[in-house]
Design an enzyme around this catalytic site. Structure first.
Site, PDB file in Angstrom:
ATOM      1  N   ASP A 204       1.224  -1.356   0.268  1.00 40.52           N
ATOM      2  CA  ASP A 204       0.089   0.270  -0.027  1.00 40.52           C
ATOM      3  C   ASP A 204       0.633   1.053   0.173  1.00 40.52           C
ATOM      4  OD1 ASP A 204       1.413   0.814   2.530  1.00 40.52           O
ATOM      5  OD2 ASP A 204      -0.794   0.354   3.974  1.00 40.52           O
ATOM      6  N   ASP A 206       1.573   4.912   2.421  1.00 37.51           N
ATOM      7  CA  ASP A 206       0.940   5.321   3.473  1.00 37.51           C
ATOM      8  C   ASP A 206       1.634   6.805   4.168  1.00 37.51           C
ATOM      9  OD1 ASP A 206      -0.285   2.556   4.971  1.00 37.51           O
ATOM     10  OD2 ASP A 206       2.667   2.347   4.409  1.00 37.51           O
ATOM     11  N   ASP A 297      -3.048   4.254   2.529  1.00 39.30           N
ATOM     12  CA  ASP A 297      -4.021   4.540   4.219  1.00 39.30           C
ATOM     13  C   ASP A 297      -2.833   6.152   4.410  1.00 39.30           C
ATOM     14  OD1 ASP A 297      -4.306   2.242   5.123  1.00 39.30           O
ATOM     15  OD2 ASP A 297      -2.472   2.356   6.096  1.00 39.30           O
TER      16      ASP A 297
END
Ligand code: DCP
Ligand code: MG
Length: 373
Positions: A204, A206, A297
């Site tokens: 992902d 962040d 995120d």
């Protein structure tokens, strides 16, 4: 007086936050094996065993040389009996039977596939496994009740299991900057997680967002999400109070500021071919859609907590865990991504930089690229 016959063996400190762990190291043939066993222990909800394997692997990552024989393990901390047995087998036979049978096992493979769905944790995956489900598509075929996160997880399964490149992370960071600047000027946006530690790919992207003017960051998250939504850039989002580090570890955050610290788990829609200036050879033949899904995120932090948030969101997960264990066990302190509490002095210790937090903890400063524990 004593004379040393052999030069002293490599000394390795026992907490991961006391030592430097580069991204690339010399013992992946051992650490990959130990991490399979750690992962399998997580699938069986045996946290103690999982952490033991992860600590063993992490010690080997910090060594400046390849482990060639059992002699190389002398004086190393954290190597439990079980890990040593696995390492010995690999050194002698090239593979470990336990690791290989785990890798091949139906349970390990199914749990890996099912927990690989965004929104699915070990508990749900285990329940589904025991009901005979094996693959993400089985969730659809058997008509399981899925929450919104899991629905998105299944829908974008392939994209979300394809590694996110650094170039894609940079493209996403331009989008996030644009979104944040559209609703608040002067905010600071920093790439966290694996990419801050120098990784070339991640699962992902962040981000930590703050503003020099304390309080200016309040209410930022919903505005940013609205902007992204309006631009059609969000496939999924869910905001939560960010409290994962506090749930077990007690008081490590100042009692005020509670509602201001927010986290958003999201899935971005990233247009292909917009990830930077390089040319790609095969995209014109790609039969897929013109975009891909990427897990992002977002975390918003008041500036007074920014150093703690930066340290807490840089990772690695084991490095974070070891920092908190060091703080608690060795210093009588409680560390979170909001604050550091000194139980002896019964007060919060302030910090404006990661360096100051390491100093409060009596640790030598370790830069992000050496936190790959
Ligand atoms: N983090 C943590 N504990 C958690 C979740 C997150 O300490 N339970 C912190 C440390 C992580 C950072 O947040 O480095 C980001 O979490 P990721 O799961 O994204 O981990 P990485 O970015 O390190 O790895 P990846 O490259 O797979 O995204
Ligand atoms: Mg990450």
């Amino acid at each position: 007086s004593l004379t040393l016959i052999n030069p002293p063996a490599t000394t390795v400190k026992s907490y991961a936050c006391q030592r430097r762990t580069p991204l690339k190291h010399h013992n992946t043939f051992l650490t990959d094996a130990l991490e399979i066993l750690a992962e399998n222990a997580e699938f069986n909800e045996n946290e103690g065993r999982s952490v033991a394997f992860r600590r063993s692997a992490s010690v080997l990552k910090a060594l400046p040389h390849v482990v060639r024989g059992m002699d190389d393990l002398k004086n190393l901390p954290c190597l439990g009996e079980h890990s040593v047995r696995v390492i010995k087998e690999i050194l002698e036979d090239g593979t470990s039977s336990e690791v290989e049978s785990t890798r091949q096992s139906e349970q390990y493979q199914a749990m890996k596939a099912l927990t690989g769905v965004f929104g699915v944790g070990v508990k749900s995956a285990d329940r589904w496994f025991r009901e005979g489900l094996r693959r993400p598509l089985d969730l659809i075929h058997t008509g399981q009740k899925l929450n919104l996160a899991q629905q998105a997880g299944v829908q974008y399964y392939n994209d979300l299991n394809r590694p996110v490149t650094k170039r894609e992370a940079v493209a996403i960071s331009h989008i996030v900057e644009k979104a944040v600047n559209a609703v608040l000027s002067g905010a600071i946006i920093t790439l966290m997680g694996g990419f801050r530690r120098g990784k070339e790919v991640g699962h992902d992207v962040d981000f930590l967002i703050t503003h020099l003017e304390e309080g200016a960051e309040e209410g930022l998250m919903p505005k940013v999400l609205n902007w992204l939504e309006e631009q059609g850039l969000l496939l999924y989002q869910k905001t939560t109070r960010n409290s994962y580090l506090e749930s077990k570890d007690g008081p490590a955050r100042p009692p005020h500021n509670l509602d201001r610290f927010e986290r958003c788990f999201s899935i971005f829609k990233l247009e292909k071919g917009k990830e930077g200036s390089g040319t790609s050879l095969n995209t014109s033949y790609d039969s897929g859609p013109s975009w891909r899904a990427v897990r992002v995120d977002l975390v918003v932090s008041p500036f007074s907590q920014f150093a703690f948030a930066t340290l807490g969101w840089t990772g690695s997960k084991l490095f974070e865990r070891e920092l908190r264990r060091w703080a608690g066990q060795e210093k009588g302190m409680s560390l979170s991504s909001h604050a550091l509490y000194d139980s002896k002095q019964q007060r919060y210790l302030r910090a404006n930089s990661e360096e100051e937090i390491f100093a409060h903890l009596g640790l030598e400063y370790i830069p992000p690229s050496e936190r790959n524990a």
